[in-house]
Design a protein around this motif. Structure first.
Motif, PDB file in Angstrom:
ATOM      1  N   ASP A  10       6.894 -32.182 -30.138  1.00 50.08           N
ATOM      2  CA  ASP A  10       6.269 -31.673 -28.911  1.00 50.08           C
ATOM      3  C   ASP A  10       7.260 -30.763 -28.186  1.00 50.08           C
ATOM      4  N   MET A  11       7.357 -29.503 -28.641  1.00 48.13           N
ATOM      5  CA  MET A  11       8.316 -28.571 -28.075  1.00 48.13           C
ATOM      6  C   MET A  11       8.013 -28.199 -26.623  1.00 48.13           C
ATOM      7  N   THR A  12       6.746 -28.201 -26.282  1.00 49.56           N
ATOM      8  CA  THR A  12       6.379 -27.876 -24.899  1.00 49.56           C
ATOM      9  C   THR A  12       6.970 -28.899 -23.931  1.00 49.56           C
ATOM     10  N   PRO A  20       4.238 -27.673 -14.779  1.00 45.33           N
ATOM     11  CA  PRO A  20       3.579 -26.449 -15.259  1.00 45.33           C
ATOM     12  C   PRO A  20       4.588 -25.329 -15.456  1.00 45.33           C
ATOM     13  N   PRO A  21       4.316 -24.391 -16.368  1.00 50.52           N
ATOM     14  CA  PRO A  21       5.271 -23.306 -16.641  1.00 50.52           C
ATOM     15  C   PRO A  21       5.627 -22.482 -15.414  1.00 50.52           C
ATOM     16  N   GLU A  26       9.871 -21.032  -9.906  1.00 51.90           N
ATOM     17  CA  GLU A  26      10.370 -21.670  -8.687  1.00 51.90           C
ATOM     18  C   GLU A  26      11.793 -22.174  -8.868  1.00 51.90           C
ATOM     19  N   VAL A  27      12.105 -22.700 -10.060  1.00 51.60           N
ATOM     20  CA  VAL A  27      13.463 -23.168 -10.343  1.00 51.60           C
ATOM     21  C   VAL A  27      14.463 -22.014 -10.227  1.00 51.60           C
ATOM     22  N   VAL A  28      14.078 -20.852 -10.773  1.00 51.06           N
ATOM     23  CA  VAL A  28      14.944 -19.680 -10.667  1.00 51.06           C
ATOM     24  C   VAL A  28      15.179 -19.315  -9.202  1.00 51.06           C
ATOM     25  N   LEU A  72      17.180 -29.161  -6.914  1.00 52.04           N
ATOM     26  CA  LEU A  72      17.102 -27.922  -7.687  1.00 52.04           C
ATOM     27  C   LEU A  72      16.018 -27.992  -8.753  1.00 52.04           C
ATOM     28  N   LEU A  73      15.855 -29.149  -9.399  1.00 49.63           N
ATOM     29  CA  LEU A  73      14.937 -29.275 -10.529  1.00 49.63           C
ATOM     30  C   LEU A  73      13.757 -30.201 -10.261  1.00 49.63           C
ATOM     31  N   ASP A  74      13.675 -30.782  -9.072  1.00 53.27           N
ATOM     32  CA  ASP A  74      12.585 -31.715  -8.775  1.00 53.27           C
ATOM     33  C   ASP A  74      11.567 -31.025  -7.879  1.00 53.27           C
ATOM     34  N   GLU A  75      10.376 -30.824  -8.425  1.00 51.73           N
ATOM     35  CA  GLU A  75       9.350 -30.111  -7.655  1.00 51.73           C
ATOM     36  C   GLU A  75       8.825 -30.931  -6.488  1.00 51.73           C
ATOM     37  N   LYS A  76       9.132 -32.233  -6.475  1.00 51.05           N
ATOM     38  CA  LYS A  76       8.663 -33.093  -5.394  1.00 51.05           C
ATOM     39  C   LYS A  76       9.626 -33.103  -4.209  1.00 51.05           C
TER      40      LYS A  76
END
Length: 230
Positions: A10-12, A20-21, A26-28, A72-76
Motif C-alpha cells: 500500500d504505497m499510498t 488527503p494529498p 499545507e505541510v509545505v 508541523l505534520l499534524d493536521e489536527k
C-alpha cells in the motif's frame, strides 16, 4: 488502524499516510512558516545562541524544536499555540538576559563559570572531573589546536559553553606528550632525557624522580617531551 488493514504494497498509505494529498501543500506552507519563525526566534535570542550554547540557550533551542515538531505534520493541531509558546520562550530569554546583566550572581547561575583545566602544563584533575571532560577528549581537542605536549600551554580554560580557551606559554618547556601512543616514531623524536613527567596529571620533574607525584599522588612516570618545530 487495524493490523489486517496494513499492507506493505500500500504505497499510498506509506507515502501519504491517512491524510488527503492536499495536506502535503499545507505541510509545505507550515514548514516555510516555521522556518521563518525559527530564523526570527534565533535572531531575537541573540548572537551568542548562533555560536556557542550555554545551558539556558540550549534549553531554549530544544524547547523551540519540541514545540514546532508536532504541529508541523499534524493536521489536527493549530499553529497559534506553538506561536504563543515560541513568543514566550523568546520573551523569557530576553528577560533572563536583562536580569543577568544587572545581577552577576544570576548570570553565573544561568551561564555557569569558566574552569581551569590546565595550569602551567599540569592538568587540574578535579576540574576535569567536575566538568565531565575526559583526558582523552581534552587531548583530542588540544591536538586539533596544534598542541603537541602540555608544556606549550600556560592555561586552558573550559568555558561555560564547553569551548576551550588556550593561553600559550611565553617560555614553553617540556611536558606530557598528547601525541597518540601509536605514533611511536614522533614520540621518540620528542623525548626529553632531562625530565620525566607524571602520566596522570603532567607534573614535571627531573629525570629519575621516583617518588609519588606532588600534585596527584600517583606514581606513574614517563620521559617528558619537547615541542618539535614545524
Amino acid at each position: 488502524m487495524k493490523q489486517d488493514e496494513i499492507f506493505l504494497s500500500d504505497m499510498t498509505r506509506i507515502f501519504l499516510g491517512q491524510t488527503p494529498p492536499v495536506f502535503l501543500l499545507e505541510v509545505v506552507g507550515r514548514a516555510v512558516l516555521f522556518f521563518v519563525l525559527i530564523i526570527l526566534a534565533m535572531r531575537l535570542l541573540g548572537r551568542r545562541v548562533a555560536s556557542q550554547y550555554t545551558l539556558i540557550e540550549l534549553s531554549a533551542v530544544i524547547a523551540l524544536a519540541g514545540t514546532i515538531g508536532v504541529p508541523l505534520l499534524d493536521e489536527k493541531r493549530g499553529l497559534l499555540p506553538p506561536l504563543l509558546i515560541v513568543g514566550g520562550i523568546v520573551a523569557l530569554q530576553h528577560l533572563l538576559g536583562m536580569l543577568s546583566v544587572r545581577n552577576r550572581r544570576l548570570d553565573q547561575l544561568l551561564t555557569g563559570r569558566a574552569s581551569v583545566a590546565l595550569s602551567e602544563g599540569r592538568l587540574d584533575l578535579d576540574s576535569l572531573q567536575s566538568t565531565a571532560l575526559s583526558r582523552e577528549k581534552l587531548f583530542s581537542l588540544l591536538r586539533g589546536r596544534g598542541v603537541q605536549q602540555l608544556g606549550q600551554l600556560s592555561r586552558v580554560y573550559i568555558e561555560p559553553s564547553g569551548a576551550l580557551t588556550l593561553v600559550w606559554s611565553d617560555t614553553p618547556g617540556a611536558g606530557l606528550a598528547i601525541v597518540p601512543e601509536r605514533d611511536s616514531e614522533l614520540r621518540e623524536a620528542m623525548r626529553d632525557s632531562e625530565h620525566c613527567v607524571c602520566t596522570r596529571c603532567g607534573q614535571l620533574e627531573s629525570a629519575g624522580f621516583e617518588e609519588n607525584c606532588r600534585a596527584c599522588e600517583a606514581r606513574q612516570w614517563a620521559p617528558a617531551s619537547i615541542t618539535l618545530e614545524d
